[in-house]
Design an enzyme around this catalytic site. Structure first.
Site, PDB file in Angstrom:
ATOM      1  N   THR A   1      -5.211   2.788  -5.604  1.00  0.00           N
ATOM      2  CA  THR A   1      -4.359   2.549  -6.781  1.00  0.00           C
ATOM      3  C   THR A   1      -4.842   3.364  -7.971  1.00  0.00           C
ATOM      4  O   THR A   1      -4.040   3.904  -8.740  1.00  0.00           O
ATOM      5  CB  THR A   1      -4.415   1.042  -7.143  1.00  0.00           C
ATOM      6  OG1 THR A   1      -4.021   0.298  -5.999  1.00  0.00           O
ATOM      7  CG2 THR A   1      -3.509   0.714  -8.311  1.00  0.00           C
TER       8      THR A   1
ATOM      9  N   HIS B   1     -14.156  -3.256   3.700  1.00  0.00           N
ATOM     10  CA  HIS B   1     -13.759  -1.881   3.991  1.00  0.00           C
ATOM     11  C   HIS B   1     -14.999  -1.031   4.291  1.00  0.00           C
ATOM     12  O   HIS B   1     -15.730  -1.367   5.208  1.00  0.00           O
ATOM     13  CB  HIS B   1     -12.929  -1.329   2.824  1.00  0.00           C
ATOM     14  CG  HIS B   1     -12.099  -0.139   3.200  1.00  0.00           C
ATOM     15  ND1 HIS B   1     -11.398  -0.065   4.356  1.00  0.00           N
ATOM     16  CD2 HIS B   1     -11.868   1.034   2.557  1.00  0.00           C
ATOM     17  CE1 HIS B   1     -10.771   1.082   4.440  1.00  0.00           C
ATOM     18  NE2 HIS B   1     -11.044   1.787   3.345  1.00  0.00           N
TER      19      HIS B   1
ATOM     20  N   ILE C   1     -11.501  -7.410  -3.451  1.00  0.00           N
ATOM     21  CA  ILE C   1     -12.576  -8.250  -2.921  1.00  0.00           C
ATOM     22  C   ILE C   1     -13.757  -7.389  -2.490  1.00  0.00           C
ATOM     23  O   ILE C   1     -14.844  -7.890  -2.284  1.00  0.00           O
ATOM     24  CB  ILE C   1     -12.109  -9.125  -1.728  1.00  0.00           C
ATOM     25  CG1 ILE C   1     -11.660  -8.265  -0.539  1.00  0.00           C
ATOM     26  CG2 ILE C   1     -11.017 -10.077  -2.146  1.00  0.00           C
ATOM     27  CD1 ILE C   1     -11.535  -9.039   0.763  1.00  0.00           C
ATOM     28  N   ASP C   2     -13.536  -6.067  -2.344  1.00  0.00           N
ATOM     29  CA  ASP C   2     -14.595  -5.186  -1.823  1.00  0.00           C
ATOM     30  C   ASP C   2     -15.656  -4.847  -2.878  1.00  0.00           C
ATOM     31  O   ASP C   2     -16.754  -4.421  -2.525  1.00  0.00           O
ATOM     32  CB  ASP C   2     -13.996  -3.885  -1.283  1.00  0.00           C
ATOM     33  CG  ASP C   2     -12.939  -4.114  -0.220  1.00  0.00           C
ATOM     34  OD1 ASP C   2     -12.954  -5.196   0.394  1.00  0.00           O
ATOM     35  OD2 ASP C   2     -12.094  -3.227  -0.013  1.00  0.00           O
TER      36      ASP C   2
ATOM     37  N   ARG D   1       0.863  -1.188   0.000  1.00  0.00           N
ATOM     38  CA  ARG D   1       0.000   0.000   0.000  1.00  0.00           C
ATOM     39  C   ARG D   1       0.900   1.238   0.000  1.00  0.00           C
ATOM     40  O   ARG D   1       1.739   1.395   0.880  1.00  0.00           O
ATOM     41  CB  ARG D   1      -0.888   0.012   1.235  1.00  0.00           C
ATOM     42  CG  ARG D   1      -1.927  -1.105   1.252  1.00  0.00           C
ATOM     43  CD  ARG D   1      -2.988  -0.828   2.293  1.00  0.00           C
ATOM     44  NE  ARG D   1      -3.868  -1.972   2.475  1.00  0.00           N
ATOM     45  CZ  ARG D   1      -4.942  -2.215   1.717  1.00  0.00           C
ATOM     46  NH1 ARG D   1      -5.245  -1.418   0.721  1.00  0.00           N
ATOM     47  NH2 ARG D   1      -5.704  -3.272   1.956  1.00  0.00           N
TER      48      ARG D   1
HETATM   49  O1  F6P Z   1      -9.424  -3.666   0.275  1.00  0.00           O
HETATM   50  C1  F6P Z   1      -9.330  -5.019   0.538  1.00  0.00           C
HETATM   51  C2  F6P Z   1      -9.307  -5.274   2.004  1.00  0.00           C
HETATM   52  O2  F6P Z   1      -9.162  -6.651   2.213  1.00  0.00           O
HETATM   53  C3  F6P Z   1     -10.503  -4.735   2.786  1.00  0.00           C
HETATM   54  O3  F6P Z   1     -11.629  -5.550   2.668  1.00  0.00           O
HETATM   55  C4  F6P Z   1      -9.933  -4.640   4.168  1.00  0.00           C
HETATM   56  O4  F6P Z   1     -10.605  -3.659   4.924  1.00  0.00           O
HETATM   57  C5  F6P Z   1      -8.518  -4.241   3.919  1.00  0.00           C
HETATM   58  O5  F6P Z   1      -8.203  -4.647   2.613  1.00  0.00           O
HETATM   59  C6  F6P Z   1      -7.521  -4.852   4.863  1.00  0.00           C
HETATM   60  O6  F6P Z   1      -6.303  -4.258   4.622  1.00  0.00           O
HETATM   61  P1  F6P Z   1      -4.907  -4.792   5.132  1.00  0.00           P
HETATM   62  O7  F6P Z   1      -4.566  -6.019   4.344  1.00  0.00           O
HETATM   63  O8  F6P Z   1      -3.970  -3.682   4.850  1.00  0.00           O
HETATM   64  O9  F6P Z   1      -5.066  -5.123   6.574  1.00  0.00           O
END
Ligand code: F6P
Length: 357
Positions: A114, A180, A135-136, A74
């Protein structure tokens, strides 16, 4: 000869490899000579010039493989215009690496954050084609993102497993689903898993309505209740707070996540036994489901076709069962949320599912 840079950014998901394979297969089948530069760990690779030259062999056998062969990370959009700890101008660095490698275009696979950076790079004059992963399923401009259906399968499996133990023990079970700030994943997995109560961020809940739904089931003779709760679910009271007030409140939040708060409130108000299950990152893991393999391959192939035609500045999207091109400036910065009035929500309600509203 086409020189293509490729990267996967943000949280990973299933079918990223399938999509990249689709792009490369399309380009190689066209007979056009191609060189693929795979930037490692998302935009970080493009900023710091960390890449690997990839050949057809790298894309062989990856259709079914989860994760991403390029790695991901990220890199928050809001920090893109800020220099790094050594004073490096990140946007300038990305442009320099693009020009140094004489790239014809960048293929960028990612979600919301992104796409903001992809649009920034487009605005800076780079040729960009993007593919919608998450996945969201919250990317604006496309009905579907790859990764979503695979995650629905996993979250549904989790609810299915909980169902059998819930029935044996006569308890209240909460399955907390990712997504999310949106409820697509919870809504679909909840319906597929036969959840009795579905809580999504777009429909703030009232704890008393949830308890009413649990009691109504008990009165009908059902000893257990299954709740699918989105990780971003929010109460009616909290939804009224300003962003600043909510942030302040969350500083002293005593629960690991919203499901535990809801469980605690139900337990205190009813004395019922409540259990929470959080499948977490398993929802992003493992092999893509067949739907996602096909879907990602289709989008990848269309991206390959766009590159061959020199059409840049678009996300490959999917609307009304057609693969389409969506201008990046239209996608960036927008969220696709579940409308509380959506027919799917109304149909769920018609079958007796409570949304706690
Ligand atoms: O955006 C995809 C996602 O899996 C969301 O559903 C979730 O809130 C987030 O990423 C989790 O992020 P990380 O992997 O940075 O903990």
């Amino acid at each position: 000869m086409k020189r293509i840079g490729m990267l996967t950014s943000g949280g990973d998901c299933q079918a990223l490899n399938a999509a990249m394979r689709g792009v490369v297969k399309c380009l190689s089948c066209s007979g056009e000579a191609v060189e693929i530069y795979g930037f490692l760990e998302g935009y970080k690779g493009l900023i710091y010039g960390d890449f690997r030259m990839l050949t057809g062999a790298d894309f062989s056998g990856i259709l079914t493989k989860g994760g991403t062969i390029l790695g991901s990370s990220r890199t928050p959009f809001k920090l893109m215009r800020e220099p790094d700890e050594n004073g490096l101008d990140k946007v300038e660095a990305m442009k320099q690496n693009y020009y140094k490698l004489k790239l014809d275009c960048l293929v960028i696979l990612g979600g919301n954050g992104t796409h903001k950076t992809a649009n920034l790079l487009r605005g800076e004059g780079l040729n960009v084609v993007t593919l919608p992963k998450t996945i969201d399923n919250d990317l604006w401009g496309t009905d579907m993102t790859f990764g979503f259906q695979s995650a629905v399968d996993i979250a549904t499996d989790c609810i299915d497993c909980i169902h059998t133990t819930a029935a044996s023990h006569g308890r209240i079970f909460i399955v907390e689903v990712m997504g999310h700030k949106v409820g697509w994943l919870t809504l679909n997995a909840g319906m597929a898993g036969g959840a009795d109560i579905i809580l999504i961020p777009e429909i703030p809940y009232d704890i008393n309505k949830i308890i009413e739904a649990i009691n109504a089931r008990a009165e009908r003779g059902s000893k257990f209740t299954i709740m699918a709760v989105a990780e971003g679910a929010i109460s009616k009271e909290d939804a009224k707070l300003s962003k600043k007030e909510y942030k302040e409140k969350m500083k002293n939040y005593p629960y690991p996540s919203v499901s535990y708060e809801i469980a605690d409130k139900i337990q205190k108000k009813t004395g019922l036994d409540v259990r929470v299950t959080v499948p977490g990152h398993t929802q992003r893991g493992g092999s893509p489901c067949p739907y996602d393999r096909v879907f990602a391959t289709r989008l990848g192939a269309e991206a390959g076709k766009m590159i061959l035609n020199g059409e840049y500045g678009f996300m490959v999207g999917y609307k009304n069962r057609e693969v389409i091109k969506v201008p990046l400036e239209e996608v960036a910065g927008k969220l696709k949320m579940v409308s509380p009035d959506a027919t799917i929500v109304q149909e769920a309600k018609l079958t007796g599912i409570s949304f706690g509203d």
